[in-house]
Design a protein around this motif. Structure first.
Motif, PDB file in Angstrom:
ATOM      1  N   LEU B 116       0.834  -1.209   0.000  1.00 24.49           N
ATOM      2  CA  LEU B 116       0.000   0.000   0.000  1.00 24.49           C
ATOM      3  C   LEU B 116       0.860   1.248   0.000  1.00 24.49           C
ATOM      4  O   LEU B 116       0.569   2.218  -0.694  1.00 24.49           O
ATOM      5  CB  LEU B 116      -0.914   0.012   1.223  1.00 24.49           C
ATOM      6  N   ARG B 117       1.898   1.226   0.795  1.00 24.79           N
ATOM      7  CA  ARG B 117       2.774   2.400   0.834  1.00 24.79           C
ATOM      8  C   ARG B 117       3.470   2.595  -0.501  1.00 24.79           C
ATOM      9  O   ARG B 117       3.779   3.703  -0.898  1.00 24.79           O
ATOM     10  CB  ARG B 117       3.812   2.253   1.952  1.00 24.79           C
ATOM     11  N   HIS B 125      -6.700   8.661  -8.996  1.00 22.99           N
ATOM     12  CA  HIS B 125      -5.300   8.804  -9.399  1.00 22.99           C
ATOM     13  C   HIS B 125      -4.423   7.931  -8.502  1.00 22.99           C
ATOM     14  O   HIS B 125      -4.925   7.195  -7.660  1.00 22.99           O
ATOM     15  CB  HIS B 125      -4.882  10.269  -9.309  1.00 22.99           C
ATOM     16  N   LEU B 126      -3.108   8.034  -8.688  1.00 18.77           N
ATOM     17  CA  LEU B 126      -2.170   7.206  -7.940  1.00 18.77           C
ATOM     18  C   LEU B 126      -1.703   7.898  -6.669  1.00 18.77           C
ATOM     19  O   LEU B 126      -1.657   9.124  -6.587  1.00 18.77           O
ATOM     20  CB  LEU B 126      -0.947   6.903  -8.793  1.00 18.77           C
ATOM     21  N   ALA B 127      -1.327   7.096  -5.680  1.00 22.46           N
ATOM     22  CA  ALA B 127      -0.720   7.625  -4.462  1.00 22.46           C
ATOM     23  C   ALA B 127       0.357   6.652  -4.014  1.00 22.46           C
ATOM     24  O   ALA B 127       0.525   5.579  -4.602  1.00 22.46           O
ATOM     25  CB  ALA B 127      -1.774   7.806  -3.363  1.00 22.46           C
ATOM     26  N   GLY B 128       1.083   7.034  -2.995  1.00 23.96           N
ATOM     27  CA  GLY B 128       2.159   6.174  -2.502  1.00 23.96           C
ATOM     28  C   GLY B 128       3.516   6.592  -3.046  1.00 23.96           C
ATOM     29  O   GLY B 128       3.648   7.616  -3.719  1.00 23.96           O
ATOM     30  N   ARG B 129       4.516   5.774  -2.749  1.00 22.82           N
ATOM     31  CA  ARG B 129       5.877   6.130  -3.121  1.00 22.82           C
ATOM     32  C   ARG B 129       6.014   6.319  -4.631  1.00 22.82           C
ATOM     33  O   ARG B 129       6.709   7.223  -5.095  1.00 22.82           O
ATOM     34  CB  ARG B 129       6.845   5.041  -2.641  1.00 22.82           C
ATOM     35  N   LEU B 130       5.344   5.465  -5.384  1.00 24.59           N
ATOM     36  CA  LEU B 130       5.398   5.586  -6.840  1.00 24.59           C
ATOM     37  C   LEU B 130       4.854   6.927  -7.311  1.00 24.59           C
ATOM     38  O   LEU B 130       5.483   7.614  -8.131  1.00 24.59           O
ATOM     39  CB  LEU B 130       4.591   4.450  -7.479  1.00 24.59           C
ATOM     40  N   ALA B 131       3.719   7.322  -6.761  1.00 26.69           N
ATOM     41  CA  ALA B 131       3.100   8.573  -7.206  1.00 26.69           C
ATOM     42  C   ALA B 131       3.958   9.769  -6.849  1.00 26.69           C
ATOM     43  O   ALA B 131       4.096  10.714  -7.640  1.00 26.69           O
ATOM     44  CB  ALA B 131       1.711   8.710  -6.570  1.00 26.69           C
ATOM     45  N   VAL B 176      -4.495  23.404 -17.578  1.00 23.04           N
ATOM     46  CA  VAL B 176      -4.579  23.552 -16.131  1.00 23.04           C
ATOM     47  C   VAL B 176      -5.555  22.529 -15.574  1.00 23.04           C
ATOM     48  O   VAL B 176      -6.695  22.832 -15.319  1.00 23.04           O
ATOM     49  CB  VAL B 176      -5.009  24.960 -15.724  1.00 23.04           C
ATOM     50  N   PHE B 177      -5.087  21.357 -15.435  1.00 19.72           N
ATOM     51  CA  PHE B 177      -5.962  20.332 -14.892  1.00 19.72           C
ATOM     52  C   PHE B 177      -5.120  19.457 -13.994  1.00 19.72           C
ATOM     53  O   PHE B 177      -5.135  18.256 -14.032  1.00 19.72           O
ATOM     54  CB  PHE B 177      -6.641  19.535 -15.997  1.00 19.72           C
ATOM     55  N   CYS B 178      -4.370  20.129 -13.181  1.00 24.69           N
ATOM     56  CA  CYS B 178      -3.423  19.480 -12.314  1.00 24.69           C
ATOM     57  C   CYS B 178      -3.693  19.987 -10.910  1.00 24.69           C
ATOM     58  O   CYS B 178      -4.125  21.112 -10.721  1.00 24.69           O
ATOM     59  CB  CYS B 178      -2.030  19.873 -12.762  1.00 24.69           C
ATOM     60  N   ARG B 179      -3.461  19.152  -9.947  1.00 27.31           N
ATOM     61  CA  ARG B 179      -3.794  19.555  -8.587  1.00 27.31           C
ATOM     62  C   ARG B 179      -2.936  18.731  -7.633  1.00 27.31           C
ATOM     63  O   ARG B 179      -2.784  17.534  -7.820  1.00 27.31           O
ATOM     64  CB  ARG B 179      -5.270  19.274  -8.335  1.00 27.31           C
ATOM     65  N   PRO B 180      -2.345  19.368  -6.632  1.00 28.35           N
ATOM     66  CA  PRO B 180      -1.580  18.588  -5.666  1.00 28.35           C
ATOM     67  C   PRO B 180      -2.502  17.922  -4.659  1.00 28.35           C
ATOM     68  O   PRO B 180      -3.555  18.454  -4.328  1.00 28.35           O
ATOM     69  CB  PRO B 180      -0.704  19.640  -4.983  1.00 28.35           C
ATOM     70  N   CYS B 181      -2.108  16.768  -4.197  1.00 28.22           N
ATOM     71  CA  CYS B 181      -2.897  16.001  -3.225  1.00 28.22           C
ATOM     72  C   CYS B 181      -1.898  15.428  -2.243  1.00 28.22           C
ATOM     73  O   CYS B 181      -0.971  14.733  -2.629  1.00 28.22           O
ATOM     74  CB  CYS B 181      -3.669  14.895  -3.949  1.00 28.22           C
ATOM     75  N   LEU B 182      -2.079  15.742  -0.978  1.00 30.04           N
ATOM     76  CA  LEU B 182      -1.098  15.316   0.015  1.00 30.04           C
ATOM     77  C   LEU B 182      -1.147  13.809   0.228  1.00 30.04           C
ATOM     78  O   LEU B 182      -2.198  13.238   0.468  1.00 30.04           O
ATOM     79  CB  LEU B 182      -1.350  16.035   1.339  1.00 30.04           C
ATOM     80  N   ASP B 183       0.009  13.199   0.128  1.00 26.69           N
ATOM     81  CA  ASP B 183       0.090  11.752   0.300  1.00 26.69           C
ATOM     82  C   ASP B 183       0.140  11.399   1.788  1.00 26.69           C
ATOM     83  O   ASP B 183       0.949  11.923   2.535  1.00 26.69           O
ATOM     84  CB  ASP B 183       1.352  11.241  -0.391  1.00 26.69           C
ATOM     85  N   TRP B 184      -0.730  10.489   2.219  1.00 27.70           N
ATOM     86  CA  TRP B 184      -0.769  10.128   3.645  1.00 27.70           C
ATOM     87  C   TRP B 184       0.539   9.543   4.105  1.00 27.70           C
ATOM     88  O   TRP B 184       1.096   9.967   5.113  1.00 27.70           O
ATOM     89  CB  TRP B 184      -1.810   9.078   3.902  1.00 27.70           C
ATOM     90  N   SER B 185       1.007   8.551   3.376  1.00 31.32           N
ATOM     91  CA  SER B 185       2.168   7.822   3.860  1.00 31.32           C
ATOM     92  C   SER B 185       3.449   8.614   3.642  1.00 31.32           C
ATOM     93  O   SER B 185       4.327   8.625   4.487  1.00 31.32           O
ATOM     94  CB  SER B 185       2.248   6.460   3.183  1.00 31.32           C
ATOM     95  N   GLU B 186       3.550   9.289   2.516  1.00 31.99           N
ATOM     96  CA  GLU B 186       4.789   9.996   2.200  1.00 31.99           C
ATOM     97  C   GLU B 186       4.793  11.415   2.744  1.00 31.99           C
ATOM     98  O   GLU B 186       5.838  12.037   2.857  1.00 31.99           O
ATOM     99  CB  GLU B 186       5.006  10.029   0.685  1.00 31.99           C
ATOM    100  N   ARG B 187       3.599  11.931   3.046  1.00 31.96           N
ATOM    101  CA  ARG B 187       3.477  13.311   3.527  1.00 31.96           C
ATOM    102  C   ARG B 187       4.083  14.304   2.554  1.00 31.96           C
ATOM    103  O   ARG B 187       4.661  15.310   2.953  1.00 31.96           O
ATOM    104  CB  ARG B 187       4.124  13.457   4.911  1.00 31.96           C
TER     105      ARG B 187
END
Lengths: 244, 244
Positions: B116-117, B125-131, B176-187
């Motif tokens: 998961l991390r 979209h994707l999250a985690g270390r890869l994202a 302009v269709f980009c947006r930052p999203c805070l990653d839980w695990s990576e912060r």
DNA sequence: CCCATGCTTCGGCCATCGCCGAAGCGTCCG
DNA sequence: CGGACGCTTCGGCGATGGCCGAAGCATGGG
């Protein structure tokens, strides 16, 4: 790691009607006393005190004591963004929302209502007809691009805004500091984020706008009418928000 | 006009622990049955049913019946953004949050936790270390700009991503269709919004990533390891998320 | 020095709402 | 057609939590 419990606790904090009322009022970005917030929420001071303590302890508000007053304000832009997000969902046209139990929400602004629709603050930036007009004008001129997910200042826009005296460096070193924010009254996006804050600051610094006492409405000054008309093609819909 | 009552009702809906658990799980963007959500929230099916009815009626969820199952999913990107906003505030390092009443949050993923991390879905979209690695790589190469308030795809980035086969037109006509999203695990922020969705879609289409059954983790395929390494300089931290 | 003001704490009342057991419908399958 | 399964509705229990009146600290002014 964010536990589900912390997540729920945060949302529940916003979910109480009294606290929601206080947070709504604080969305104008100003710092208010406990008594003012109590009135806004329609509860007694002692009840408000308890709510404010919870909000502060959870990090949603910061308090500054000044004499025997305690001024409360939103703790961070992140809190404002969260509240905006809830607003956006709450204002969605969803299935049959019975208008039955309609509490008097916030004390009816009466004649001040028109001024609010015209121009008001929204945390750290402008909202209302003026803000939407500014956003439209900037988009039409190719100065900014606005989408559902974000916005950006173009090189041409950078030149234009610097010419108006907007301090773009104070915000951040990059040109991506723009964000759309849905306008309640107009139901169209205006400019929020660091750019929105810089625009509001400029308007206040140059004396184009003036904050009203005890209201989140802002008034257009005579000089502002000229400058805003020239820069953004803005014309007031009425003179109700006039600055004497 | 958005009444304070509607505002509070929406937040209160998210503020219940059981509902919060369901919404958290649904943040991976998939549609789940009532029984699965009941397990995730740690309540009985009949309790979950009541919660889901409320969430659907308020427009937070949409339901699709298929045979004797009812699949629930987040109703719109606006809902996902709202939940992200709450997460961001809930994860802020605030005053002494007593870790006392720590419910088992979500059933412990055990060994799956590492996967998961590494890489998982976050709504669309994707999250985690890869994202995070992808976002870092794109920023370093000057393909996107990311700030606190938003992000933007540069002209150079447009060329680069089209070369990778990312369908940029499907999202919207603008960049302009980009947006930052805070990653839980990576912060740290990763890329969300329409661009984030397009990136995930591309990775799945080309077989670089594969969704796991019953988990929001995604696995990197052998071909994906090669392609993602070449395009974003990504190297897996471990083989735990391996696709057989 | 004393009182007014702003805010907080305490105690008890009350409503709301989440929870589950039991039972009632639809759907699918043998 | 009968039984299993998924989901929903109903009813009653229990607890969390908001609310106010009264009283307790602070600060500031006369």
């Amino acid at each position: 790691m964010v536990t589900v419990a912390a997540f729920a606790r945060t949302a529940a904090l916003v979910g109480d009607p009294a606290r929601a009322g206080m947070l709504t009022v604080l969305m104008d970005g100003r710092a208010l006393t406990a008594a003012e917030l109590a009135r806004a929420a329609g509860v007694t001071p002692q009840t408000a005190s308890g709510h404010l303590a919870k909000l502060a302890e959870a990090g949603l508000l910061t308090v500054a004591r000044q004499g025997r007053h305690r001024y409360h304000r939103l703790a961070s832009p992140a809190v404002a963004r969260m509240l905006e997000g809830v607003m956006a969902v709450a204002s969605m046209p969803d299935a049959a929302r019975p208008a039955a139990t309609r509490a008097p929400s916030i004390r009816s602004p009466g004649p001040r209502d028109a001024a609010l629709r015209e121009a008001r603050t929204c945390y750290d930036h402008l909202a209302g007809r003026l803000a939407v007009a500014m956003a439209d004008s900037l988009v039409a001129r190719g100065a900014v691009e606005l989408g559902e997910d974000g916005g950006a200042l173009t090189p041409a826009g950078e030149v234009f805004l610097r010419g108006l005296g907007v301090d773009l460096d104070a915000a951040s070193g990059r040109r991506v500091f723009c964000r759309p924010c849905l306008d309640w009254s107009e139901r169209r996006p205006h400019i929020a984020g660091a750019l929105g804050a810089a625009l509001l600051a400029t308007c206040l610094d140059r004396g184009w706008l003036r904050r009203s006492e005890g209201s989140r409405a802002v008034a257009v000054t005579p000089g502002g009418r000229l400058a805003l008309g020239r820069a953004f093609g803005y014309r007031q819909a009425c003179a109700c928000g006039d600055a004497a």
